[in-house]
Design a protein around this motif. Structure first.
Motif, PDB file in Angstrom:
ATOM      1  N   ILE A  28      73.746  14.674  96.085  1.00  0.00           N
ATOM      2  CA  ILE A  28      72.668  14.487  96.912  1.00  0.00           C
ATOM      3  C   ILE A  28      72.464  14.587  98.432  1.00  0.00           C
ATOM      4  N   SER A  29      73.224  15.209  99.035  1.00  0.00           N
ATOM      5  CA  SER A  29      73.209  15.227 100.115  1.00  0.00           C
ATOM      6  C   SER A  29      73.258  17.047 100.383  1.00  0.00           C
ATOM      7  N   GLY A  30      73.479  17.546  99.742  1.00  0.00           N
ATOM      8  CA  GLY A  30      73.371  19.094  99.625  1.00  0.00           C
ATOM      9  C   GLY A  30      71.695  19.626  99.368  1.00  0.00           C
ATOM     10  N   ALA A  31      71.214  18.662  98.795  1.00  0.00           N
ATOM     11  CA  ALA A  31      69.891  18.265  98.377  1.00  0.00           C
ATOM     12  C   ALA A  31      69.062  18.123  99.743  1.00  0.00           C
ATOM     13  N   THR A  32      69.049  17.132 100.409  1.00  0.00           N
ATOM     14  CA  THR A  32      68.700  16.790 102.139  1.00  0.00           C
ATOM     15  C   THR A  32      68.492  17.181 102.693  1.00  0.00           C
ATOM     16  N   ILE A  33      70.147  17.480 102.901  1.00  0.00           N
ATOM     17  CA  ILE A  33      70.441  18.884 104.255  1.00  0.00           C
ATOM     18  C   ILE A  33      69.702  19.954 103.926  1.00  0.00           C
ATOM     19  N   GLY A  34      69.820  20.951 102.795  1.00  0.00           N
ATOM     20  CA  GLY A  34      68.955  21.489 102.969  1.00  0.00           C
ATOM     21  C   GLY A  34      67.302  21.678 102.187  1.00  0.00           C
ATOM     22  N   PHE A  35      66.783  20.771 102.216  1.00  0.00           N
ATOM     23  CA  PHE A  35      65.100  20.304 102.437  1.00  0.00           C
ATOM     24  C   PHE A  35      65.048  20.606 103.641  1.00  0.00           C
ATOM     25  N   THR A  36      66.193  19.468 104.496  1.00  0.00           N
ATOM     26  CA  THR A  36      65.870  19.514 105.908  1.00  0.00           C
ATOM     27  C   THR A  36      65.902  20.413 107.084  1.00  0.00           C
ATOM     28  N   LEU A  37      66.728  21.464 106.622  1.00  0.00           N
ATOM     29  CA  LEU A  37      67.161  22.414 107.017  1.00  0.00           C
ATOM     30  C   LEU A  37      65.185  23.535 106.567  1.00  0.00           C
ATOM     31  N   LEU A  38      64.586  23.359 105.410  1.00  0.00           N
ATOM     32  CA  LEU A  38      63.636  24.042 105.721  1.00  0.00           C
ATOM     33  C   LEU A  38      63.104  23.912 105.977  1.00  0.00           C
ATOM     34  N   LEU A  39      62.572  22.770 106.279  1.00  0.00           N
ATOM     35  CA  LEU A  39      61.858  21.895 106.685  1.00  0.00           C
ATOM     36  C   LEU A  39      61.430  22.256 108.207  1.00  0.00           C
ATOM     37  N   ILE A  40      62.613  22.360 108.479  1.00  0.00           N
ATOM     38  CA  ILE A  40      62.368  22.559 110.350  1.00  0.00           C
ATOM     39  C   ILE A  40      62.294  23.856 110.100  1.00  0.00           C
ATOM     40  N   LEU A  41      62.621  24.858 109.478  1.00  0.00           N
ATOM     41  CA  LEU A  41      62.564  26.337 109.472  1.00  0.00           C
ATOM     42  C   LEU A  41      60.894  26.738 109.386  1.00  0.00           C
ATOM     43  N   ILE A  42      60.412  25.925 108.828  1.00  0.00           N
ATOM     44  CA  ILE A  42      58.948  26.188 108.321  1.00  0.00           C
ATOM     45  C   ILE A  42      58.071  25.279 109.458  1.00  0.00           C
ATOM     46  N   ALA A  43      58.974  24.607 110.251  1.00  0.00           N
ATOM     47  CA  ALA A  43      58.336  23.825 111.466  1.00  0.00           C
ATOM     48  C   ALA A  43      58.145  25.152 112.807  1.00  0.00           C
ATOM     49  N   LEU A  44      59.123  25.838 112.745  1.00  0.00           N
ATOM     50  CA  LEU A  44      59.491  26.608 113.881  1.00  0.00           C
ATOM     51  C   LEU A  44      59.000  27.843 113.625  1.00  0.00           C
ATOM     52  N   GLY A  45      57.481  27.875 112.072  1.00  0.00           N
ATOM     53  CA  GLY A  45      57.375  29.479 112.297  1.00  0.00           C
ATOM     54  C   GLY A  45      57.341  30.146 110.381  1.00  0.00           C
ATOM     55  N   LEU A  46      58.081  29.907 110.200  1.00  0.00           N
ATOM     56  CA  LEU A  46      58.918  30.157 108.859  1.00  0.00           C
ATOM     57  C   LEU A  46      57.589  30.533 107.434  1.00  0.00           C
ATOM     58  N   SER A  47      56.347  29.347 107.948  1.00  0.00           N
ATOM     59  CA  SER A  47      54.901  29.548 107.665  1.00  0.00           C
ATOM     60  C   SER A  47      54.179  30.802 107.504  1.00  0.00           C
TER      61      SER A  47
END
Length: 202
Positions: free
Chosen positions: A43-62
């Motif tokens: 659960i912790s891995g999934a949450t942290i993994g998703f949050t990091l993905l969300l941050i990188l999307i916000a930084l321009g990965l999209s």
């Protein structure tokens, strides 16, 4: 930032986190087989993994996603194959109510982390969320914080739900049947992703 936007962020995060998906299915399955404590690392891995993905999307990965759609199509297919593999592991896991602790194969932190990066639902949620709540840097920071909290609570809910359901799966036969069912659902969902991508591409 208005209370309405805050509520919209919370509602979006909850709707995307609590609804069934590959990650949720694996969590509830692990909760039934091993209990909440042994599932918490995943659960912790999934949450942290998703949050990091969300941050990188916000930084321009999209924007990179839009420019290199073929690369990300391959990533989605690879992710679907990984989900198939996890479904196979669940369907063939040893269903025994009295198995020794050292014989159990728990879902690991890195598996939860990796699964989010290979999960098309996580990418859709991240891109959609960032596009909706990118009015300012402050709004994005608040959104990421809300999503992190809501995601942790939602995934933990599935883990607790799985542990509570162990009363029903009180025999090895029921537990084995449940594992086969959940593994099959994961494989089916992964194959549907591959087929959908194929027809969309060609």
């Amino acid at each position: 930032m208005s209370q309405t936007i805050f509520l919209a962020m919370f509602s979006f995060s909850l709707a995307m986190s609590i609804t069934p998906g590959p990650v949720n299915i694996m969590i509830v399955t692990s909760g039934i087989n091993h209990g909440f404590t042994k599932t918490f690392s995943f659960i912790s891995g999934a949450t942290i993994g998703f949050t990091l993905l969300l941050i990188l999307i916000a930084l321009g990965l999209s924007s990179i996603y839009e420019q290199y759609t073929d690369v990300f199509l391959i990533l989605e297919i690879f992710g679907a194959l990984f989900i198939c593999y996890m479904g196979y592991k669940i369907a063939n896991s040893k269903a025994s109510l009295e198995v020794k602790d050292e014989d159990l194969k728990y879902l690991k932190f890195h598996e939860g982390f990796l699964l989010q990066w290979l999960n098309p639902k996580a990418w859709i949620a991240s891109i959609s969320g960032v596009s909706m709540f990118s009015q300012s840097k402050t709004a994005l920071i608040v959104f990421v914080c809300i999503y992190f909290f809501v995601c942790y609570m939602s995934l933990s809910f599935w883990g607790v739900l799985g542990q509570k359901a162990t009363r029903f799966f009180s025999t090895n036969k029921r537990l084995q049947g449940f594992n086969i069912l959940m593994g099959s659902i994961l494989i089916f969902s992964a194959l549907s992703i591959i087929i959908t991508n194929f027809y969309t591409k060609y």
